[in-house]
Scaffold this active site. Structure first.
Site, short mmCIF file in Angstrom:
data_model
loop_
_atom_site.label_atom_id
_atom_site.label_comp_id
_atom_site.label_asym_id
_atom_site.label_seq_id
_atom_site.Cartn_x
_atom_site.Cartn_y
_atom_site.Cartn_z
N ASP A 1 0.89 -1.19 0.04
CA ASP A 1 -0.07 -0.15 -0.01
C ASP A 1 0.84 1.33 0.00
O ASP A 1 2.07 1.15 0.34
CB ASP A 1 -0.94 0.14 1.16
CG ASP A 1 -0.33 -0.09 2.46
OD1 ASP A 1 0.81 -0.47 2.72
OD2 ASP A 1 -0.34 0.45 3.53
N GLU B 1 0.20 -1.31 5.74
CA GLU B 1 1.34 -0.72 6.39
C GLU B 1 1.29 0.89 6.71
O GLU B 1 1.51 1.34 7.76
CB GLU B 1 2.74 -1.11 6.01
CG GLU B 1 3.79 -0.88 6.81
CD GLU B 1 4.40 0.54 6.82
OE1 GLU B 1 5.16 1.11 7.59
OE2 GLU B 1 3.80 1.44 5.90
#
Length: 434
Positions: free
Chosen positions: A83, A147
């Site tokens: 991400d 994350e």
């Protein structure tokens, strides 16, 4: 070894992954699955058997294991997140999800945080497959979701629900280490992360007596909260040196030819010039107010006001952090953790750190390798629940003037092609020798 095809692939994979928009806006608003499928296809092409794992549909993680040549050796975790943080196209010189390669540079959101490292991992294991090479230790590869938010759907989910996939792993590597830091005086420093400050994202709530804006009100929630936020913002945290930061200061002092006076750290930092930036955020705890929410009409005093604070604490510093927040908020403001993760420390005299140092020195013999502590945090926090010691090691050889740290979450994020080539060579060397 990193062959010519690996050097081509790392650029192509970085560009391709950037084009897959995996923006994490928080609150579950992200979909990593297309990037996870992309990574899994390339791992399968290297003869591996990747698993795609989700806690929530679309929030996909990938895990695969490469068998090492020494079954008695502990396994090593190599992880990268899929991400990225949001990017506004109108602010950028190129579209942030174009993955454009221009003048020897790959542009786009994730170029340094951290689709570049994801691409390096893929390129290295595919090169091994072509050349029938194996690392000494088992290497467990994990590409994670989430994350950039809570990691609840990513490394936290993997550590809590699938610990068996990381059996035998004692150490791990991930982002933010082994990049070139130019000190302005011709020195090239390669900091390797051997610690992280703990995460303490806070919600402050003040309650008072709601009422008309024209009336005297000594129980004004906004006033109470504003006073607490001002105290937190102005607080000067005391010095706290951890072993990792002490080692960083000692090595930087040696490189700069000055005395490593750890009894007067502020004076020492002044002597280190730009290199002080590698450690100055990690000699103390910190708490920065970031958001304020109160009221709904100008002539109405609200009964409640809320603020948010980004707090970080050093290994061993959590008790001090909590006590200080209790004192600074005072009796009229409550605080709680919105997100809380541990601080980490890793030994800088370990064989693994020595292997990372040697890999960097092989391809950057002029470089000075030093340990450092990250000001922020990574997925290593969640994997530490499994007893895995984490290091930051995503090697990049960067030209002078390339402001690596400011490109994290910044505008016009980009990475030089030559930096990716260096990273593949160093990562391959380290993983086969560690």
């Amino acid at each position: 070894m990193a062959d010519a095809q690996a050097l081509e692939e790392v650029v192509a994979f970085t560009s391709d992954l950037i084009r897959i928009d995996t923006t994490n806006r928080g609150g579950g608003d992200c979909r990593e699955r297309p990037a996870a499928e992309y990574a899994a296809e390339r791992l399968a092409g290297a003869g591996l058997e990747p698993l795609l794992l989700e806690r929530v549909s679309g929030r996909t993680n990938v895990v695969a294991r490469v068998e090492g040549s020494d079954p008695s050796a502990p396994a090593l975790l190599v992880h990268g997140h899929l991400d990225v943080v949001p990017a506004r196209a109108e602010d950028w010189s190129v579209h942030p999800f174009s993955g454009e390669v221009r003048d020897g540079v790959v542009w786009g959101r994730g170029a340094v945080d951290m689709k570049n490292m994801d691409a390096m991992i893929l390129a290295v294991v595919r090169a091994w497959a072509r050349q029938d090479l194996r690392p000494r230790r088992d290497v467990v590869i994990a590409f994670t979701a989430d994350e950039e938010a809570s990691a609840e759907d990513g490394s936290g989910f993997l550590a809590d629900r699938h610990p068996e996939l990381f059996e035998g792993c004692t150490e791990g590597i991930s982002e933010s280490g082994a990049f070139t830091f130019h000190d302005g005086a011709g020195r090239r420093i390669y900091p390797i992360a051997a610690g992280e400050r703990g995460t303490a994202w806070l919600r402050l709530t003040a309650r008072g007596r709601a009422g008309h804006g024209s009336r005297v009100n000594k129980e004004n929630a906004v006033t109470r909260l504003a006073a607490a936020v001002a105290r937190i913002g102005a607080h000067e945290w005391p010095l706290r040196l951890t072993p990792t930061v002490s080692a960083a200061l000692t090595e930087l002092a040696r490189i700069h030819g000055v005395e490593a006076d750890l009894g007067n750290v502020d004076a020492l930092l002044d002597k280190l010039g730009p290199a002080a930036g590698l450690v100055e955020a990690t000699v103390r705890n910190s708490a920065n107010p970031t958001m304020f929410e109160a009221g709904y009409k100008i002539n109405v005093i609200p009964g409640e006001a809320v603020a948010h604070v980004d707090g970080r604490y050093l290994p061993g510093g959590e008790e001090e952090f909590r006590a200080t927040l209790d004192r600074l908020t005072g009796p009229d403001v409550d605080w709680e953790f919105e997100h809380h993760e541990v601080a980490l420390a890793a030994p800088v005299d370990s064989p693994t750190f020595a292997a990372m140092r040697a890999a960097v020195k092989e391809f950057a013999p002029e470089g000075h390798v030093v340990p450092y502590c990250m000001a922020g945090g990574t997925d290593a926090k969640q994997f530490s629940r499994l007893g895995i010691t984490g290091y930051g090691f995503s090697p990049l050889k960067l030209p002078e003037g390339f402001d690596y740290h400011h490109l994290f979450h910044g505008v016009d994020e980009r990475v030089p092609v030559e930096a990716l080539h260096f990273g593949v060579r160093v990562l391959d060397r380290f993983l086969r020798s560690a």
